[in-house]
Motif scaffolding. Structure first.
Motif, PDB file in Angstrom:
ATOM      1  N   ASP A 188       0.954  -1.802  -0.092  1.00  0.00           N
ATOM      2  CA  ASP A 188      -0.005  -0.069  -0.020  1.00  0.00           C
ATOM      3  C   ASP A 188       0.718   0.926   0.155  1.00  0.00           C
ATOM      4  O   ASP A 188       0.793   2.487  -0.807  1.00  0.00           O
ATOM      5  N   ASP A 189       1.950   1.414   0.825  1.00  0.00           N
ATOM      6  CA  ASP A 189       2.554   2.513   0.655  1.00  0.00           C
ATOM      7  C   ASP A 189       4.367   1.986   0.966  1.00  0.00           C
ATOM      8  O   ASP A 189       4.896   1.825   2.200  1.00  0.00           O
ATOM      9  N   PRO A 190       5.029   1.302   0.076  1.00  0.00           N
ATOM     10  CA  PRO A 190       5.954   1.241   0.301  1.00  0.00           C
ATOM     11  C   PRO A 190       7.028   2.248   1.002  1.00  0.00           C
ATOM     12  O   PRO A 190       8.111   2.273   1.400  1.00  0.00           O
ATOM     13  N   LYS A 191       7.151   3.488   0.719  1.00  0.00           N
ATOM     14  CA  LYS A 191       7.720   4.835   0.434  1.00  0.00           C
ATOM     15  C   LYS A 191       7.675   4.748   2.372  1.00  0.00           C
ATOM     16  O   LYS A 191       8.507   5.091   2.750  1.00  0.00           O
ATOM     17  N   LYS A 192       6.659   4.521   2.900  1.00  0.00           N
ATOM     18  CA  LYS A 192       6.561   4.885   4.159  1.00  0.00           C
ATOM     19  C   LYS A 192       7.546   3.430   4.918  1.00  0.00           C
ATOM     20  O   LYS A 192       7.742   3.906   6.062  1.00  0.00           O
ATOM     21  N   VAL A 193       6.565   2.216   4.203  1.00  0.00           N
ATOM     22  CA  VAL A 193       7.344   1.369   5.477  1.00  0.00           C
ATOM     23  C   VAL A 193       9.012   1.419   4.932  1.00  0.00           C
ATOM     24  O   VAL A 193       9.240   0.984   6.579  1.00  0.00           O
ATOM     25  N   PHE A 194       9.758   1.086   3.818  1.00  0.00           N
ATOM     26  CA  PHE A 194      10.772   1.035   3.321  1.00  0.00           C
ATOM     27  C   PHE A 194      11.343   2.194   4.423  1.00  0.00           C
ATOM     28  O   PHE A 194      12.830   2.250   5.008  1.00  0.00           O
ATOM     29  N   ARG A 195      11.029   3.977   4.406  1.00  0.00           N
ATOM     30  CA  ARG A 195      11.477   4.648   5.530  1.00  0.00           C
ATOM     31  C   ARG A 195      12.203   3.952   6.510  1.00  0.00           C
ATOM     32  O   ARG A 195      12.313   4.130   7.461  1.00  0.00           O
ATOM     33  N   GLU A 198      15.197   1.694   6.574  1.00  0.00           N
ATOM     34  CA  GLU A 198      15.523   3.158   6.894  1.00  0.00           C
ATOM     35  C   GLU A 198      16.181   3.984   8.513  1.00  0.00           C
ATOM     36  O   GLU A 198      17.289   3.782   8.774  1.00  0.00           O
ATOM     37  N   SER A 199      15.285   4.010   8.992  1.00  0.00           N
ATOM     38  CA  SER A 199      14.820   4.757  10.431  1.00  0.00           C
ATOM     39  C   SER A 199      15.771   3.466  10.891  1.00  0.00           C
ATOM     40  O   SER A 199      16.444   3.662  12.524  1.00  0.00           O
ATOM     41  N   PHE A 200      15.230   2.004  11.281  1.00  0.00           N
ATOM     42  CA  PHE A 200      15.235   1.065  11.762  1.00  0.00           C
ATOM     43  C   PHE A 200      17.071   0.607  12.215  1.00  0.00           C
ATOM     44  O   PHE A 200      17.732   0.853  13.401  1.00  0.00           O
ATOM     45  N   LEU A 201      17.525   1.119  10.453  1.00  0.00           N
ATOM     46  CA  LEU A 201      18.624   0.694  10.980  1.00  0.00           C
ATOM     47  C   LEU A 201      19.793   2.014  11.070  1.00  0.00           C
ATOM     48  O   LEU A 201      20.642   2.183  10.955  1.00  0.00           O
ATOM     49  N   GLY A 202      19.289   3.141  11.822  1.00  0.00           N
ATOM     50  CA  GLY A 202      20.138   4.098  11.878  1.00  0.00           C
ATOM     51  C   GLY A 202      20.685   4.445  11.148  1.00  0.00           C
ATOM     52  O   GLY A 202      21.809   5.078  11.186  1.00  0.00           O
ATOM     53  N   LEU A 203      19.782   4.814   9.177  1.00  0.00           N
ATOM     54  CA  LEU A 203      20.882   5.121   8.551  1.00  0.00           C
ATOM     55  C   LEU A 203      20.270   6.570   8.227  1.00  0.00           C
ATOM     56  O   LEU A 203      18.764   7.010   9.171  1.00  0.00           O
ATOM     57  N   LYS A 204      20.591   8.143   7.878  1.00  0.00           N
ATOM     58  CA  LYS A 204      19.807   9.117   7.630  1.00  0.00           C
ATOM     59  C   LYS A 204      19.068   8.936   6.459  1.00  0.00           C
ATOM     60  O   LYS A 204      19.198   7.975   5.796  1.00  0.00           O
ATOM     61  N   LYS A 205      18.135  10.215   6.896  1.00  0.00           N
ATOM     62  CA  LYS A 205      17.803   9.991   6.097  1.00  0.00           C
ATOM     63  C   LYS A 205      17.953  10.232   4.591  1.00  0.00           C
ATOM     64  O   LYS A 205      18.704  11.451   4.495  1.00  0.00           O
ATOM     65  N   ASP A 206      17.519   9.946   2.499  1.00  0.00           N
ATOM     66  CA  ASP A 206      18.433   9.949   2.135  1.00  0.00           C
ATOM     67  C   ASP A 206      17.512   9.943   1.478  1.00  0.00           C
ATOM     68  O   ASP A 206      16.881   8.618   0.115  1.00  0.00           O
ATOM     69  N   PRO A 207      16.518  10.949   0.799  1.00  0.00           N
ATOM     70  CA  PRO A 207      14.853  10.427  -0.117  1.00  0.00           C
ATOM     71  C   PRO A 207      15.222  10.310  -1.586  1.00  0.00           C
ATOM     72  O   PRO A 207      14.599   8.829  -2.355  1.00  0.00           O
ATOM     73  N   ASN A 208      16.794  11.013  -2.327  1.00  0.00           N
ATOM     74  CA  ASN A 208      16.843  10.035  -3.475  1.00  0.00           C
ATOM     75  C   ASN A 208      17.169   8.147  -3.051  1.00  0.00           C
ATOM     76  O   ASN A 208      16.373   7.700  -4.566  1.00  0.00           O
ATOM     77  N   ARG A 209      18.015   8.184  -2.748  1.00  0.00           N
ATOM     78  CA  ARG A 209      18.526   7.123  -2.222  1.00  0.00           C
ATOM     79  C   ARG A 209      16.850   6.013  -2.301  1.00  0.00           C
ATOM     80  O   ARG A 209      17.174   4.538  -2.536  1.00  0.00           O
ATOM     81  N   LEU A 210      16.623   6.223  -1.175  1.00  0.00           N
ATOM     82  CA  LEU A 210      15.620   5.507  -0.516  1.00  0.00           C
ATOM     83  C   LEU A 210      14.261   5.564  -2.193  1.00  0.00           C
ATOM     84  O   LEU A 210      13.778   4.087  -2.142  1.00  0.00           O
ATOM     85  N   LYS A 211      13.812   6.361  -2.651  1.00  0.00           N
ATOM     86  CA  LYS A 211      13.191   5.844  -3.981  1.00  0.00           C
ATOM     87  C   LYS A 211      13.957   5.148  -4.801  1.00  0.00           C
ATOM     88  O   LYS A 211      13.543   4.684  -5.384  1.00  0.00           O
TER      89      LYS A 211
END
Length: 281
Positions: A188-195, A198-211
């Protein structure tokens, strides 16, 4: 050295999808990761070659009993941790517990886990298609208290248990080092869940990398790769590994009696994850 992060699930629940995301996120390759080389930063706990390396007496893993395999597991997992550079993502379909006195996951080399849960009504449909079982055979298999996978040349057996016991074992006692995801929420919302990952792994927000990682690990992309090059993890009975990747397939496939049987077996855990069907049709 606790650097194993388990990517755990009951079979056909999104484990490979999440690993594809992790591989794409961390490698950040422009063309995306080849699904047949998804072992640079991840591995499967059941890979027979890892157990074979522990055998000095000429025997093959295929000759070992389940007891002997499980006795080797802590040492094999310690080897995986020792050989890794930093965190390594390890796929497991074992339930979180012991077989006889043997722990199925070595806590001394574990840093945490990501667990993916999927509606058992859809898991039933997916497993039946994948392994070539009938729906009723699959329903029975998913309700067995002590079930698992066979000892095969490429993979040692895994101790799976019933769907309910598996889900409960990994999710009943949430800790800080555990992230529980619903397959349907990823759809339903891959961006929200995969974010969240990203957060769980202690990684900094990186919108381009996430996309980029979401794009390259989309079901359509994974399926297209398999169509072109095949997939090494595909079971011999299956036409393809990536089939539909959708939700609510069960509505077109399962009879009311079959749905009722699954709810009878798994109602408690289904209620926890909002999977009870309400009106069937």
């Amino acid at each position: 050295m606790g650097n194993i992060l388990w990517v755990a699930s009951y079979p056909k629940s999104g484990n490979t999808w999440v690993r594809a995301f992790l591989e794409n996120y961390i490698q950040n390759a422009e063309q995306g990761v080849d699904i047949n080389t998804m072992h640079k930063i991840s591995t499967a706990e059941s890979a027979a070659h890892r157990f074979q390396a522990r055998l000095q007496d000429g025997r093959k893993t295929i000759d070992l009993s389940l007891d002997e395999i499980c006795a080797l597991r802590p040492a094999v997992q310690a080897d995986i941790a020792m050989q890794a550079h930093g965190t390594t993502f390890v796929k497991t379909h074992n339930y979180l517990g012991t077989y006889k006195e043997y722990p199925l996951h070595n806590s001394s080399v574990t840093s945490g886990s990501i667990y993916i849960v999927r509606n058992p009504l859809d898991v039933t449909v997916s497993m039946a298609n994948y392994f070539g079982y009938s729906i009723d055979e699959t329903i029975a298999y998913m309700a067995e208290e002590m079930t698992g996978t066979p000892n095969e040349p490429e993979n040692v057996p895994q101790v799976i248990t019933s769907w309910s016991m598996h889900v409960s074992s990994w999710t009943q006692n949430p800790e800080e080092a555990k992230l529980v995801l619903r397959y349907e929420d990823i759809l339903d919302d891959p961006k929200k869940v995969f974010r969240k990952i990203e957060s769980f792994l202690g990684l900094k927000k990186d919108p381009n990398r996430l996309k980029n990682a979401i794009k390259h690990s989309s079901f359509a992309q994974l399926k297209a790769q398999e169509s072109k090059r095949g997939f090494v993890e595909k079971h011999e009975n299956a036409k393809s590994f990536f089939r539909q990747g959708s939700k609510n397939q069960w509505r077109q496939v399962l009879s009311d009696e079959q749905v009722a049987k699954i709810v009878e077996h798994h109602g408690e855990q289904m209620a926890r994850f909002k999977y009870l069907p309400g009106k069937l049709r």
